[in-house]
Design an enzyme around this catalytic site. Structure first.
Site, PDB file in Angstrom:
ATOM      1  N   GLY A 104      25.670  -1.888 -22.415  1.00  0.00           N
ATOM      2  CA  GLY A 104      24.406  -1.191 -22.203  1.00  0.00           C
ATOM      3  C   GLY A 104      24.535   0.152 -21.522  1.00  0.00           C
ATOM      4  N   SER A 105      25.712   0.773 -21.650  1.00  0.00           N
ATOM      5  CA  SER A 105      25.936   2.035 -20.943  1.00  0.00           C
ATOM      6  C   SER A 105      24.928   3.111 -21.342  1.00  0.00           C
ATOM      7  CB  SER A 105      27.393   2.468 -21.171  1.00  0.00           C
ATOM      8  OG  SER A 105      27.474   3.771 -21.618  1.00  0.00           O
ATOM      9  N   ASP A 158      18.593  -3.975 -25.028  1.00  0.00           N
ATOM     10  CA  ASP A 158      19.365  -3.231 -24.019  1.00  0.00           C
ATOM     11  C   ASP A 158      18.446  -2.541 -23.018  1.00  0.00           C
ATOM     12  OD1 ASP A 158      21.612  -3.900 -25.473  1.00  0.00           O
ATOM     13  OD2 ASP A 158      22.535  -1.922 -25.214  1.00  0.00           O
TER      14      ASP A 158
HETATM   15  O1  PMV Z   1      24.484  -2.513 -27.641  1.00  0.00           O
HETATM   16  P1  PMV Z   1      25.351  -3.746 -27.694  1.00  0.00           P
HETATM   17  O2  PMV Z   1      26.711  -3.512 -28.149  1.00  0.00           O
HETATM   18  O3  PMV Z   1      25.224  -4.581 -26.482  1.00  0.00           O
HETATM   19  O4  PMV Z   1      24.807  -4.712 -28.825  1.00  0.00           O
HETATM   20  C1  PMV Z   1      23.609  -4.638 -29.369  1.00  0.00           C
HETATM   21  C2  PMV Z   1      23.160  -5.985 -29.789  1.00  0.00           C
HETATM   22  C3  PMV Z   1      22.787  -6.065 -31.234  1.00  0.00           C
HETATM   23  O5  PMV Z   1      22.047  -7.269 -31.344  1.00  0.00           O
HETATM   24  C4  PMV Z   1      24.015  -6.150 -32.097  1.00  0.00           C
HETATM   25  C5  PMV Z   1      21.932  -4.899 -31.699  1.00  0.00           C
HETATM   26  C6  PMV Z   1      20.550  -4.846 -31.085  1.00  0.00           C
HETATM   27  O6  PMV Z   1      19.918  -3.789 -31.206  1.00  0.00           O
HETATM   28  O7  PMV Z   1      20.082  -5.827 -30.502  1.00  0.00           O
END
Ligand code: PMV
Length: 322
Positions: A104-105, A158
């Site tokens: 979530g950076s 996120d």
């Molecule tokens: O942003 P990340 O790498 O934590 O992953 C996103 C999670 C996904 O389900 C793959 C995409 C989303 O928008 O929820």
């Protein structure tokens, strides 16, 4: 003089990534050991708004930045809310959250910028009676707008977790709910060191879903069941039940096609060293995995993860209000 500052934590998705893009629920928690921080100071007259990305050694003049520059976008969207265009301010951003690795950076950096600028706006107008506060839902919505620039179709998980800083049960399009953690539990979070842009993995899954809708819908339904069972186990204070659920979720993500040999190697290493369960976390194809560990196995698992190629291991406790 500091006009404003803001922070936001990192996060990990416990269960439900990818399926969450297709309307299924997911569980995510903040990780406070890693943080993004933004500080606003006055700069020279006429300089306009600049953002200094201290870790990258980059300075961005917001007025000239491309429309899709996420840092500039976070600043622009915030200032528009307050009717300001280009104040002579410098925003210095620092983050200990690994980039492009599912923690979530991007969302946390945006949230820190929005908060710091909001504080600066309030400082500036402190002589007047009005105070411009942004509720968490507005900050989360702003950060979501920024996420859309480099993500395409983000589910919104996120921005929700890093802005609220609480465990979140998330369903796209619904107000976020926090969930109870009946008994704290420990995770080892290990980074493959492979930068994996979320947009690429999410786009590949979309194409596969378009080709094989029925199979993917059924995989997403199975993930949704794992998420619901995990939520009950966590609320009931039975975190040991999460181990097999993590293994099952990882196997489903493998079927979806978002794991990779490096993630699988870390999962296997964690399980061999005594973790109760393990899975990739986030978009996959690199980035991080998480393993459920007990106090007495945490350091053994962490060592095994490093030996299996992890570039960084964070051991964190997941607790209410973490
Ligand atoms: O942003 P990340 O790498 O934590 O992953 C996103 C999670 C996904 O389900 C793959 C995409 C989303 O928008 O929820």
């Amino acid at each position: 003089m500091i006009l404003g500052s803001g922070r936001a934590p990192g996060k990990v998705i416990l269960f439900g990534e990818h399926a969450v893009v297709y309307g299924r629920p997911a569980l995510a928690v903040p990780v406070t050991q890693v943080q993004a921080e933004a500080v606003v100071e006055r700069s020279e007259i006429g300089a306009g708004l600049t953002i200094v990305a201290a870790d990258l050694g980059e300075t961005i003049a917001v007025r000239n930045a491309p429309i899709d520059n996420p840092l500039a976008a976070a600043a622009r969207l915030t200032l528009v809310k307050f009717g300001l265009s280009d104040p002579d301010w410098r925003v210095t951003v620092r983050s200990t959250i690994p980039i492009a690795s599912g923690m979530g950076s991007g969302a946390a950096v945006s949230a820190a910028i929005v908060r710091a600028l909001t504080e600066a706006v309030n400082q500036r107008i402190s002589e007047s009676a009005t105070s411009f506060q942004l509720p968490a839902s507005d900050i989360s919505a702003l950060v979501y707008e920024v996420e859309r620039l480099h993500h395409g179709t983000p589910s919104g998980i996120d921005n929700t977790v890093v802005v609220y800083g609480q465990p979140v049960y998330f369903v796209r399009g619904q107000p976020p709910q926090t969930f109870r953690i009946g008994q704290p539990f420990m995770l080892a979070i290990a980074d493959t060191g492979i930068h994996s842009p979320t947009k690429v993995a999410v786009g590949d899954v979309r194409r596969a879903w378009e080709r094989e809708g029925t199979r993917f819908e059924s995989l997403f339904n199975r993930i949704a069941m794992v998420v619901e069972t995990a939520r009950s186990a966590i609320a009931a204070g039975e975190p040991e039940r999460l181990g097999p659920l993590m293994d099952e979720n990882h196997a489903l993500l493998q079927e979806i096609g978002v794991s990779c040999p490096e993630l699988d190697a870390l999962v296997t290493a964690a399980l061999s060293a005594g973790a109760l369960g393990a899975k990739l976390s986030g978009a996959g194809r690199g980035g991080n995995m998480i393993a459920l560990v007990m106090a007495d196995s945490a350091s053994r698992v962490a060592k095994a993860l490093v030996a299996a190629g992890a570039v960084r291991v964070i051991v964190t406790e997941v607790a209410d209000g973490s």
